[in-house]
Design a protein around this motif. Structure first.
Motif, PDB file in Angstrom:
ATOM      1  N   GLY A  84      32.461  43.856  37.667  1.00 44.35           N
ATOM      2  CA  GLY A  84      32.373  43.000  36.502  1.00 44.35           C
ATOM      3  C   GLY A  84      32.877  43.655  35.232  1.00 44.35           C
ATOM      4  O   GLY A  84      33.128  42.969  34.235  1.00 44.35           O
ATOM      5  N   LEU A  92      31.487  35.684  36.433  1.00 43.13           N
ATOM      6  CA  LEU A  92      31.708  36.846  37.299  1.00 43.13           C
ATOM      7  C   LEU A  92      32.383  36.383  38.570  1.00 43.13           C
ATOM      8  O   LEU A  92      31.869  35.518  39.291  1.00 43.13           O
ATOM      9  CB  LEU A  92      30.390  37.544  37.642  1.00 43.13           C
ATOM     10  N   THR A 117      34.153  41.549  32.083  1.00 42.16           N
ATOM     11  CA  THR A 117      33.353  41.484  30.862  1.00 42.16           C
ATOM     12  C   THR A 117      34.109  42.081  29.686  1.00 42.16           C
ATOM     13  O   THR A 117      34.037  41.575  28.564  1.00 42.16           O
ATOM     14  CB  THR A 117      32.010  42.193  31.075  1.00 42.16           C
ATOM     15  N   GLU A 170      27.301  31.527  33.899  1.00 37.67           N
ATOM     16  CA  GLU A 170      26.022  31.397  33.211  1.00 37.67           C
ATOM     17  C   GLU A 170      25.830  29.947  32.770  1.00 37.67           C
ATOM     18  O   GLU A 170      26.774  29.265  32.370  1.00 37.67           O
ATOM     19  CB  GLU A 170      25.967  32.338  32.008  1.00 37.67           C
ATOM     20  N   MET A 187      25.901  39.754  35.117  1.00 41.43           N
ATOM     21  CA  MET A 187      27.068  39.715  34.233  1.00 41.43           C
ATOM     22  C   MET A 187      27.277  41.031  33.499  1.00 41.43           C
ATOM     23  O   MET A 187      28.232  41.183  32.746  1.00 41.43           O
ATOM     24  CB  MET A 187      26.927  38.588  33.208  1.00 41.43           C
ATOM     25  N   ARG A 200      29.205  34.199  30.050  1.00 41.54           N
ATOM     26  CA  ARG A 200      30.177  34.944  30.840  1.00 41.54           C
ATOM     27  C   ARG A 200      30.230  34.405  32.263  1.00 41.54           C
ATOM     28  O   ARG A 200      29.334  33.706  32.738  1.00 41.54           O
ATOM     29  CB  ARG A 200      29.834  36.446  30.851  1.00 41.54           C
TER      30      ARG A 200
END
Length: 547
Positions: A440, A469, A444, A484, A513, A467
């Motif tokens: 991730g 993933l 991110t 999310e 995340m 976010r």
């Protein structure tokens, strides 16, 4: 001093002209802010944070882990430091074949494969600080907060309590684990006080001997004895041979400036490639929380990871074609393969890892972007004898397949997901950022960098924004996409329409995340204007110097 917040208004945001820190643990943030407040520089504060967080956030990192640094002076000169330990001299694929294993183990003594490089990196950074920046704080003073927390205790964080409760069945019977982490007879709850007397003694010894004692001498002998009793093949010679390495960072043009990251054995090249592909896809014109943005990020990730997994390993052992991977024309061609309306097939990619990223900027604008890790939660789960040091399991990221870029070999460093980041513009660092989260991390980084740079989100807003993933989590064999729940439902619909498979919702602020952070370095009225943001998914805080 101009500093906010006052009275604890928002622990996830800080603004100051004289230094800021952001970490995923509020206690560690306080340690760093105090060091800055006493006149310490960014490196001195980072070492104090690294030592303290190894005590108070033990599920994520330890003295028995590795660390990677980007260190920049106030004029934008950036140095990279790789604190990555190598496999012991006795380790070969045949060792595991003889044990009947087809893959590297994740827990126990046989997973304690590589030397821990973090402590050695602290010493290298400390020496640089004194020689180049005129650092004045004593080594023992910098380690003092960590020792105090180990001796006197600290409140167990939410993340620590939840992770231990979730993973306890695979950890409780490993050598030394219960004595340290279940000292009161069970899994500690959030807010309970935990002490680590054995680790306090180890830190006291390091205060006296310096980092040298971790790799050579009485402490090193005790570490090795404890590991070998648990089934590790690491030797005193392996520890004594370790040296951290100063490296030239990777750079790639983005927008009006440059992205800066670390070279192999880290996945820094993948983080740069992902952002390069997004820029070519026109991310700046997209809704930063819309389905087109997420689709292009996922597709860029697939392409960057395919090349990462094929080529990236220890450059001492394999030739990694970095120039070709970051070549502008090659990225143009790769970006052209992304279909704005159709998802490409999803490959199997590795699962997540557990890590801490933190950032520091001092009163002179000098900065540190740093990652420290033991790989999986609580590493291999083995505590090295009576030292209180839980060892990493970074060696389980080695391959046992002959010819693979990341195949296990004596003295070889494994592939690392760890990659701290900076953004430089007009010759000066503008953004200090990074995250934990294994695969991730590049995703991110892309999320928070684009939102801060292309859409002008404040650091705390960039870090907090919803976010996604792409990848797999524990026990899964195929890669899926998680969103999310703060994304609009239309984002899920848009991804489904493009053919993305295995889509699911994650909690509004999901640990999977990653725990990110960011510092923005601006200038106001002739001085510094520093803003720091911490992640609401973590137990962290952003703090101003001395606050």
């Amino acid at each position: 001093m101009d500093a906010t917040p006052a009275g604890g208004m928002n622990p996830l945001y800080a603004r100051s002209s004289s230094g800021v820190v952001t970490t995923p643990n509020a206690l560690a943030s306080g340690v760093g802010a105090d060091i800055l407040g006493r006149g310490g520089n960014a490196v001195e504060a980072a070492i104090a944070i690294a030592a303290a967080i190894a005590v108070v956030y033990p599920h994520m990192n330890s003295l028995g882990g590795d660390a990677f640094w980007l260190i920049a002076d106030g004029d934008g000169e950036v140095r990279g430091l790789a604190g990555a330990g190598a496999a012991g001299a006795a380790y070969t694929p045949q060792h595991y074949a003889d044990a009947g294993l087809a893959a590297m183990p994740e827990r126990g003594g046989m997973a304690a494969v590589t030397v821990a490089g973090a402590v050695g990196s602290w010493a290298a950074a400390y020496e640089m600080s004194r020689d180049t920046w005129g650092g004045r704080l004593a080594w023992a003073e910098i380690l003092a907060p960590a020792r105090r927390y180990a001796e006197e205790g600290f409140p167990v964080s939410r993340s620590h309590a939840a992770t231990l409760a979730e993973r306890i069945d695979g950890l409780r019977d490993l050598p030394g684990f219960a004595e340290v982490f279940l000292a009161h007879g069970g899994v500690p709850g959030e807010g309970e006080t935990m002490t680590q007397p054995a680790l306090a003694r180890t830190l006291a010894e390091l205060q006296e001997t310096g980092a040298e004692g971790f790799y050579r001498g009485a402490l090193a002998r005790r570490l090795v004895a404890g590991l070998r009793a648990a089934g590790s093949l690491l030797s005193e010679d392996d520890l004594a041979a370790y040296r951290p390495e100063w490296v030239e960072p990777l750079r790639m043009a983005y927008g009006a400036g440059e992205l800066v990251n670390l070279p192999p054995p880290t996945q820094g090249v993948a983080s740069l490639m992902l952002l390069g592909l997004l820029e070519r896809a026109g991310v700046a014109s997209m809704d930063p929380e819309g389905d087109a943005y997420v689709h292009h990020a996922i597709e860029a990730t697939k392409r960057a990871f395919a090349l990462r997994d094929r080529y990236v390993g220890d450059p001492r052992f394999v030739d990694v074609p970095l120039a070709a991977m970051l070549d502008a024309d090659a990225l143009d061609r790769l970006a052209a393969t992304i279909d704005p309306q159709r998802a490409a097939p999803s490959p199997v990619v590795p699962g997540p890892g557990d890590t801490v990223w933190f950032g520091v900027v001092d009163a002179k604008g000098r900065s540190v972007s740093m990652i420290q890790s033991i790989y999986h939660e609580f590493g291999c789960g083995v505590v090295a004898g009576e030292t209180g040091v839980v060892w990493n399991n970074r060696g389980c990221s080695f391959s046992l397949t002959p010819g693979h870029a990341n195949v296990l070999a004596p003295g070889k460093r494994p592939f690392h997901t760890l990659n701290p980041a900076l953004y430089v513009e007009n010759g000066r660092v503008r953004l200090v950022y990074g995250t934990m989260g294994g695969d991730g991390q590049p995703q991110t980084q892309a999320a928070i960098l684009t939102r801060a740079l292309n859409f002008d989100y404040a650091p705390d807003a960039a870090v907090a924004a919803p976010r996604w993933l792409f990848g797999r989590t524990w026990g899964e064999t195929s890669a899926g996409v998680r969103l999310e729940r703060r994304f609009a439902p239309e984002v899920m619909v848009g991804l489904q329409r493009r053919g993305h498979l295995d889509l699911s919702w994650a909690p509004r602020f999901a640990d999977i995340m990653g725990h990110a952070g960011m510092i923005r370095i601006g200038r106001r009225d002739g001085g510094l204007d520093l803003e720091a943001g911490a992640d609401p998914r973590s137990d962290g805080a952003a703090r101003a110097a001395g606050v």
